[in-house]
Design a protein around this motif. Structure first.
Motif, mmCIF file in Angstrom:
data_model
loop_
_atom_site.group_PDB
_atom_site.id
_atom_site.type_symbol
_atom_site.label_atom_id
_atom_site.label_comp_id
_atom_site.label_asym_id
_atom_site.label_seq_id
_atom_site.Cartn_x
_atom_site.Cartn_y
_atom_site.Cartn_z
ATOM 1 N N HIS A 224 38.245 40.789 41.069
ATOM 2 C CA HIS A 224 38.097 42.243 40.971
ATOM 3 C C HIS A 224 39.341 42.970 41.497
ATOM 4 C CE1 HIS A 224 34.027 42.064 39.601
ATOM 5 N NE2 HIS A 224 33.595 41.442 40.673
ATOM 6 N N LEU A 225 40.289 42.229 42.045
ATOM 7 C CA LEU A 225 41.528 42.828 42.548
ATOM 8 C C LEU A 225 42.359 43.349 41.392
ATOM 9 C CD1 LEU A 225 43.560 43.337 44.876
ATOM 10 C CD2 LEU A 225 44.458 41.038 44.414
ATOM 11 N N ARG A 226 42.841 44.581 41.523
ATOM 12 C CA ARG A 226 43.675 45.185 40.481
ATOM 13 C C ARG A 226 44.858 45.890 41.140
ATOM 14 N NH1 ARG A 226 38.622 46.974 39.833
ATOM 15 N NH2 ARG A 226 39.081 49.191 40.035
ATOM 16 N N GLN A 227 45.967 46.001 40.400
ATOM 17 C CA GLN A 227 47.134 46.736 40.875
ATOM 18 C C GLN A 227 47.531 47.767 39.830
ATOM 19 O OE1 GLN A 227 50.438 44.573 42.659
ATOM 20 N NE2 GLN A 227 49.191 42.717 42.771
ATOM 21 N N ALA A 244 38.104 45.813 45.920
ATOM 22 C CA ALA A 244 36.674 46.042 45.692
ATOM 23 C C ALA A 244 35.835 45.134 46.581
ATOM 24 C CB ALA A 244 36.332 45.791 44.225
ATOM 25 N N ASN A 245 34.791 45.701 47.144
ATOM 26 C CA ASN A 245 33.853 44.934 47.953
ATOM 27 C C ASN A 245 32.439 45.221 47.448
ATOM 28 O OD1 ASN A 245 33.188 43.310 50.492
ATOM 29 N ND2 ASN A 245 31.951 45.147 50.778
ATOM 30 N N LEU A 256 32.246 49.106 46.587
ATOM 31 C CA LEU A 256 33.195 50.021 47.221
ATOM 32 C C LEU A 256 34.600 49.650 46.785
ATOM 33 C CD1 LEU A 256 34.002 52.167 49.371
ATOM 34 C CD2 LEU A 256 34.020 50.291 51.040
ATOM 35 N N THR A 257 35.332 50.605 46.212
ATOM 36 C CA THR A 257 36.731 50.368 45.855
ATOM 37 C C THR A 257 37.622 51.302 46.666
ATOM 38 O OG1 THR A 257 36.667 51.938 44.002
ATOM 39 C CG2 THR A 257 36.189 49.639 43.513
ATOM 40 N N VAL A 258 38.663 50.738 47.233
ATOM 41 C CA VAL A 258 39.596 51.481 48.075
ATOM 42 C C VAL A 258 41.003 51.247 47.541
ATOM 43 C CG1 VAL A 258 40.429 51.846 50.422
ATOM 44 C CG2 VAL A 258 38.061 51.097 50.049
#
Length: 298
Positions: A224-227, A244-245, A256-258
């Motif tokens: 789910h990690l994005r840049q 994302a968590n 939750l996305t930060v």
């Protein structure tokens, strides 16, 4: 998951495969051929009848359906014939988990969103809204009365502020969020909510084309990690990661996305947004969809 629900999910995934000659959705016969399973097994599976599937058969089915790593993990879990709610321990306290998540969300300094599996927005802090020039009134106008706005609607709306703020970076935003949406909603493809939401989203410009693009000719999606790296029209070049968590719940999970800055300039931009916004946020009740607006966006 109950066999009937899992069968509907398999049927939904099958119909997204296309015959290269006719362009029509795959038949049960074509899925049987591609997966090495018998037509009877596929038919029984989709009809919710008892169908014994061992690990190798499930693996072949997932490969025939061209599922990504994220989707495969969901798919294999759903194949277990159990009620959805038993995945949560008997001592799981939904109210306590919600309160803890919202308390954490309120303390974040970075731009952030909180949403559920369907991408319905539960909370958005003012720093995130200001980054993309999203007005609270416009955001609420996307939702029906008493409902939550949907983040994919925010992205694909013809007048979306994110189309303007991200410019050349908008395409990557759209594709990466759709990949994530595919994995998160795989467990819900049998629900009325999923079908209603997809019907709404398909009316938006670009959505159907991008939805198809995420399924055909794609690279594997395993995180789910994005840049994102793009030139913002007001603050210049920005680089950040989207972390994302997931808070797992009995049926519909919360996410939750930060946005985490990846260079000094973006760090300074986020710090300025935090100071200007005063740390406020918009929240739609997690238990009921009535919107609540704590704080004031300045």
């Amino acid at each position: 998951m109950q066999r009937s629900a899992f069968g509907q999910i398999v049927a939904s995934l099958r119909k997204e495969r296309r015959d290269p000659h006719t362009g029509r959705p795959w038949t049960q016969e074509q899925l049987a051929s591609a997966s090495g399973l018998s037509l009877r097994v596929i038919a029984n599976l989709e009809q919710g009848k008892k169908a014994t599937l061992d690990g190798a058969m499930l693996e072949n089915l997932a490969s025939a359906l061209q599922l990504t790593t994220l989707e495969r993990r969901e798919f294999f879990t759903l194949a277990i014939d159990l009620e959805d709610g038993v995945a949560a321990a008997p001592v799981f306290d939904v109210a306590a988990a919600d309160a803890e998540l919202l308390e954490l969300f309120a303390s974040l300094y970075q731009p952030a969103f909180l949403y559920d599996d369907y991408f319905d927005i539960l909370a958005a802090n003012h720093a995130a809204l200001m980054l993309h020039a999203i007005e609270p009134g416009w955001l609420q106008s996307l939702a029906g009365e008493g409902e939550r706005p949907n983040f994919l609607h925010v992205i694909f709306a013809p007048d979306s502020p994110m189309r303007r703020s991200m410019q050349a970076g908008w395409r990557m935003l759209a594709l990466r969020n759709l990949h994530q949406f595919r994995a998160m909603t795989l467990r819900h493809r049998h629900t009325t909510r999923w079908h209603d939401l997809m019907a709404q989203l398909r009316t938006l410009p670009d959505f159907s084309a991008y939805w198809e693009e995420t399924h055909f000719g794609q690279a594997d999606i395993y995180s789910h990690l994005r840049q994102h790296h793009y030139v913002h029209p007001h603050v210049g070049e920005v680089r950040y990661a989207v972390m994302a968590n997931t808070v797992y719940r009995p049926v519909v999970h919360h996410h939750l996305t930060v946005l985490l800055p990846l260079d000094e300039h973006t760090f300074a931009v986020f710090a300025a947004l935090r100071e200007k916004s005063g740390g406020g946020f918009l929240k739609w009740s997690i238990q009921t969809p009535e919107p609540i607006f704590p704080g004031r966006l300045r």
